[in-house]
Design a protein around this motif. Structure first.
Motif, PDB file in Angstrom:
ATOM      1  N   SER A  20      49.973  30.501  72.531  1.00 33.35           N
ATOM      2  CA  SER A  20      48.829  30.971  73.304  1.00 33.35           C
ATOM      3  C   SER A  20      49.322  31.544  74.624  1.00 33.35           C
ATOM      4  N   LEU A  33      47.727  43.835  74.853  1.00 38.79           N
ATOM      5  CA  LEU A  33      48.498  42.601  74.960  1.00 38.79           C
ATOM      6  C   LEU A  33      49.617  42.606  73.929  1.00 38.79           C
ATOM      7  N   GLY A  56      40.827  44.542  70.180  1.00 37.41           N
ATOM      8  CA  GLY A  56      41.284  43.719  69.067  1.00 37.41           C
ATOM      9  C   GLY A  56      41.295  44.435  67.735  1.00 37.41           C
ATOM     10  N   ARG A  73      43.155  37.940  69.768  1.00 35.01           N
ATOM     11  CA  ARG A  73      42.775  37.752  71.165  1.00 35.01           C
ATOM     12  C   ARG A  73      41.333  37.299  71.253  1.00 35.01           C
ATOM     13  N   ASN A  75      38.694  37.699  74.176  1.00 38.72           N
ATOM     14  CA  ASN A  75      38.445  38.267  75.503  1.00 38.72           C
ATOM     15  C   ASN A  75      37.555  37.367  76.352  1.00 38.72           C
ATOM     16  N   LYS A  78      39.932  34.865  77.579  1.00 35.67           N
ATOM     17  CA  LYS A  78      41.062  35.534  78.243  1.00 35.67           C
ATOM     18  C   LYS A  78      42.385  34.978  77.730  1.00 35.67           C
ATOM     19  N   THR A  79      42.484  34.911  76.435  1.00 37.08           N
ATOM     20  CA  THR A  79      43.671  34.337  75.804  1.00 37.08           C
ATOM     21  C   THR A  79      44.093  35.194  74.615  1.00 37.08           C
ATOM     22  N   VAL A  80      45.392  35.344  74.472  1.00 40.29           N
ATOM     23  CA  VAL A  80      45.951  36.008  73.297  1.00 40.29           C
ATOM     24  C   VAL A  80      46.793  34.980  72.542  1.00 40.29           C
ATOM     25  N   CYS A  97      54.625  36.882  76.948  1.00 37.80           N
ATOM     26  CA  CYS A  97      53.366  37.586  76.844  1.00 37.80           C
ATOM     27  C   CYS A  97      53.347  38.715  77.880  1.00 37.80           C
TER      28      CYS A  97
END
Length: 117
Positions: A20, A33, A56, A73, A75, A78-80, A97
């Motif tokens: 993550s 990303l 995405g 991801r 949104n 706010k995480t990939v 990342c």
């Protein structure tokens, strides 16, 4: 601005890990990303592992991980993520990342993945 990776560790060949990368301080949803990795002893070389477009809808993978890794991801959070399956010893390295939009380019510090029996 901050990108913080997590989820790395030691795993046996054939195993799975989910990485993550949590972001703060910028408009996450506008950014492309990308996950990169640095192999041991090759700290100056960053290999692109997988990338995902801002919505995405578009993804890109290194040939070496196609069919085994999946980037996604969220949104809102706010995480990939990087889901890594069927891991091989050659997947060992520091996974970083990256978030990029126009001239803005941000990096995390990385999380170590070690694939070994």
């Amino acid at each position: 601005v901050q990108l913080v990776e997590s989820g790395g560790g030691l795993v046996q060949p054939g195993g799975s890990l989910r990485l993550s990368c949590a972001a703060t301080g910028f408009t996450f949803s506008s950014y492309v990303l990308t996950w990169y990795r640095q192999a041991p002893g090759k700290e100056r070389e960053r290999e692109l592992v997988a990338s995902i477009g801002s919505d995405g809808g578009s993804t890109n993978y290194a040939d070496s991980v196609k069919g085994r890794f999946t980037i996604s991801r969220d949104n809102f959070k706010k995480t990939v993520y990087l889901q890594m399956n069927s891991l091989k010893p050659e997947d060992t390295g520091v996974y970083l990342c990256n978030a990029r939009y126009s001239l803005r380019d941000y990096w995390g510090k990385g999380t170590l993945v070690t694939v070994s029996s």
